[in-house]
Design a protein around this motif. Structure first.
Motif, PDB file in Angstrom:
ATOM      1  N   GLU A   1      -9.628   4.517  -9.305  1.00 12.46           N
ATOM      2  CA  GLU A   1      -8.816   5.000  -8.179  1.00 12.46           C
ATOM      3  C   GLU A   1      -7.938   6.193  -8.554  1.00 12.46           C
ATOM      4  N   ILE A   2      -8.388   6.976  -9.519  1.00 14.92           N
ATOM      5  CA  ILE A   2      -7.629   8.166  -9.901  1.00 14.92           C
ATOM      6  C   ILE A   2      -7.637   9.211  -8.789  1.00 14.92           C
ATOM      7  N   MET A   3      -8.683   9.226  -7.964  1.00 22.42           N
ATOM      8  CA  MET A   3      -8.714  10.177  -6.842  1.00 22.42           C
ATOM      9  C   MET A   3      -7.605   9.852  -5.838  1.00 22.42           C
ATOM     10  N   GLY A   4      -7.313   8.566  -5.676  1.00 18.52           N
ATOM     11  CA  GLY A   4      -6.207   8.162  -4.805  1.00 18.52           C
ATOM     12  C   GLY A   4      -4.875   8.641  -5.343  1.00 18.52           C
ATOM     13  N   ALA A   5      -4.740   8.652  -6.660  1.00 21.85           N
ATOM     14  CA  ALA A   5      -3.506   9.164  -7.270  1.00 21.85           C
ATOM     15  C   ALA A   5      -3.348  10.658  -6.986  1.00 21.85           C
ATOM     16  N   ILE A   6      -4.474  11.383  -6.967  1.00 21.15           N
ATOM     17  CA  ILE A   6      -4.419  12.814  -6.630  1.00 21.15           C
ATOM     18  C   ILE A   6      -4.089  12.987  -5.150  1.00 21.15           C
ATOM     19  N   THR A   7      -4.805  12.281  -4.291  1.00 22.19           N
ATOM     20  CA  THR A   7      -4.606  12.383  -2.841  1.00 22.19           C
ATOM     21  C   THR A   7      -3.155  12.124  -2.456  1.00 22.19           C
ATOM     22  N   ASN A   8      -2.532  11.154  -3.118  1.00 21.73           N
ATOM     23  CA  ASN A   8      -1.144  10.788  -2.804  1.00 21.73           C
ATOM     24  C   ASN A   8      -0.116  11.573  -3.612  1.00 21.73           C
ATOM     25  N   LYS A   9      -0.584  12.622  -4.298  1.00 20.05           N
ATOM     26  CA  LYS A   9       0.280  13.534  -5.053  1.00 20.05           C
ATOM     27  C   LYS A   9       1.083  12.835  -6.158  1.00 20.05           C
ATOM     28  N   LEU A  10       0.463  11.836  -6.765  1.00 24.44           N
ATOM     29  CA  LEU A  10       1.063  11.146  -7.904  1.00 24.44           C
ATOM     30  C   LEU A  10       0.583  11.766  -9.209  1.00 24.44           C
ATOM     31  N   LEU A  11      -0.580  12.395  -9.152  1.00 24.09           N
ATOM     32  CA  LEU A  11      -1.142  13.205 -10.227  1.00 24.09           C
ATOM     33  C   LEU A  11      -1.660  14.481  -9.579  1.00 24.09           C
ATOM     34  N   THR A  12      -1.840  15.502 -10.388  1.00 19.09           N
ATOM     35  CA  THR A  12      -2.411  16.738  -9.852  1.00 19.09           C
ATOM     36  C   THR A  12      -3.874  16.840 -10.236  1.00 19.09           C
ATOM     37  N   GLU A  13      -4.592  17.612  -9.469  1.00 21.38           N
ATOM     38  CA  GLU A  13      -5.986  17.910  -9.778  1.00 21.38           C
ATOM     39  C   GLU A  13      -6.077  18.543 -11.169  1.00 21.38           C
ATOM     40  N   THR A  14      -5.138  19.411 -11.493  1.00 26.85           N
ATOM     41  CA  THR A  14      -5.107  20.075 -12.796  1.00 26.85           C
ATOM     42  C   THR A  14      -4.988  19.063 -13.929  1.00 26.85           C
ATOM     43  N   GLN A  15      -4.164  18.043 -13.752  1.00 29.72           N
ATOM     44  CA  GLN A  15      -4.020  17.025 -14.795  1.00 29.72           C
ATOM     45  C   GLN A  15      -5.354  16.318 -15.066  1.00 29.72           C
ATOM     46  N   VAL A  16      -6.073  16.013 -14.015  1.00 24.82           N
ATOM     47  CA  VAL A  16      -7.349  15.315 -14.187  1.00 24.82           C
ATOM     48  C   VAL A  16      -8.383  16.251 -14.812  1.00 24.82           C
TER      49      VAL A  16
ATOM     50  N   PHE B   1       0.837  -1.198   0.000  1.00 25.65           N
ATOM     51  CA  PHE B   1       0.000   0.000   0.000  1.00 25.65           C
ATOM     52  C   PHE B   1       0.871   1.246   0.000  1.00 25.65           C
ATOM     53  N   PHE B   2       0.338   2.343  -0.504  1.00 27.07           N
ATOM     54  CA  PHE B   2       1.101   3.584  -0.656  1.00 27.07           C
ATOM     55  C   PHE B   2       1.776   3.996   0.643  1.00 27.07           C
ATOM     56  N   TRP B   3       1.051   3.927   1.752  1.00 27.05           N
ATOM     57  CA  TRP B   3       1.584   4.401   3.032  1.00 27.05           C
ATOM     58  C   TRP B   3       2.701   3.522   3.579  1.00 27.05           C
ATOM     59  N   THR B   4       2.935   2.356   2.954  1.00 28.21           N
ATOM     60  CA  THR B   4       4.034   1.489   3.404  1.00 28.21           C
ATOM     61  C   THR B   4       5.309   1.694   2.577  1.00 28.21           C
ATOM     62  N   LEU B   5       5.246   2.515   1.527  1.00 28.51           N
ATOM     63  CA  LEU B   5       6.386   2.682   0.620  1.00 28.51           C
ATOM     64  C   LEU B   5       7.394   3.681   1.159  1.00 28.51           C
ATOM     65  N   ASN B   6       8.674   3.440   0.835  1.00 29.48           N
ATOM     66  CA  ASN B   6       9.706   4.420   1.179  1.00 29.48           C
ATOM     67  C   ASN B   6       9.762   5.487   0.079  1.00 29.48           C
ATOM     68  N   ASP B   7      10.569   6.501   0.282  1.00 28.27           N
ATOM     69  CA  ASP B   7      10.624   7.629  -0.663  1.00 28.27           C
ATOM     70  C   ASP B   7      11.031   7.191  -2.068  1.00 28.27           C
ATOM     71  N   GLU B   8      11.976   6.282  -2.161  1.00 32.39           N
ATOM     72  CA  GLU B   8      12.434   5.802  -3.478  1.00 32.39           C
ATOM     73  C   GLU B   8      11.301   5.073  -4.209  1.00 32.39           C
ATOM     74  N   GLU B   9      10.565   4.241  -3.497  1.00 30.21           N
ATOM     75  CA  GLU B   9       9.444   3.515  -4.100  1.00 30.21           C
ATOM     76  C   GLU B   9       8.337   4.479  -4.521  1.00 30.21           C
ATOM     77  N   LYS B  10       8.103   5.520  -3.734  1.00 26.17           N
ATOM     78  CA  LYS B  10       7.086   6.512  -4.088  1.00 26.17           C
ATOM     79  C   LYS B  10       7.486   7.282  -5.343  1.00 26.17           C
ATOM     80  N   THR B  11       8.772   7.596  -5.472  1.00 23.94           N
ATOM     81  CA  THR B  11       9.263   8.287  -6.670  1.00 23.94           C
ATOM     82  C   THR B  11       9.082   7.406  -7.901  1.00 23.94           C
ATOM     83  N   GLU B  12       9.411   6.134  -7.760  1.00 26.45           N
ATOM     84  CA  GLU B  12       9.253   5.175  -8.853  1.00 26.45           C
ATOM     85  C   GLU B  12       7.772   5.032  -9.226  1.00 26.45           C
TER      86      GLU B  12
END
Length: 176
Positions: A108-123, A69-80
């Motif tokens: 689950e695109i809202m989750g991508a926004i919440t976790n700052k993997l995509l921006t609201e503007t992109q959607v 799950f996203f909250w278990t990832l380290n910074d490197e995994e989140k960047t990837e």
């Protein structure tokens, strides 16, 4: 399809993805072509396996490698992960620009926004560029207000009572 709308399935309750997949099955039954792009989902699920068995006109795309799950990832995994999500976003842009399907589900695109993997503007850009005849379905919790304003339909799955609160873990074939 004469006119496609923007639908959002949101809320804390169970069933957002299941509702979107149900719509996909209904659409294929009427001869439509459906693309589903899943964000933040990498494990096998009953919905994806059923689609593989039932429908040639539904294609499911995943761009992320399997992780926790996203909250278990380290910074490197989140960047990837962010790079993989951006690849998915670029794919979605191409699907929209080339009108490759009748219904496009961004699960689950809202989750991508919440976790700052995509921006609201992109959607919002995807919504703006959506062809008039394409239906766009967005799922996930915490819909940003600007996206909610652009949506034509919002269905909220409300968690009134859930057996998970009694310690029942996710069950294969029911929750995934």
């Amino acid at each position: 399809m004469e006119r496609g709308y923007v639908q959002v399935y949101t809320g804390n309750g169970k069933g957002k993805t299941t509702a979107a997949f149900g719509l996909a099955i209904r659409a294929v039954g009427d001869g439509m072509k459906v693309y589903i792009v899943q964000f933040l989902k990498t494990s096998p699920t009953g919905e994806v396996e059923a689609i593989k068995k039932l429908a040639d006109n539904i294609k499911v795309f995943r761009f992320e490698k399997k992780r926790g799950f996203f909250w278990t990832l380290n910074d490197e995994e989140k960047t990837e992960l962010k790079k993989e999500v951006q690849k998915a976003y670029e794919f979605v842009q191409q699907v929209i620009e080339n009108e490759k399907c009748d219904i496009l589900i961004l699960d689950e695109i809202m989750g991508a926004i919440t976790n700052k993997l995509l921006t609201e503007t992109q959607v919002l850009e995807l919504i703006e560029k959506k062809p008039l005849t394409m239906e766009l379905v967005l799922t996930g919790r915490n819909v940003p207000e600007a996206i909610a304003k652009k949506a034509d339909l919002i269905t909220e799955m409300k968690d009134i009572k859930h057996y998970m609160n009694e310690g029942v873990t996710a069950r294969k074939g029911v929750e995934y």
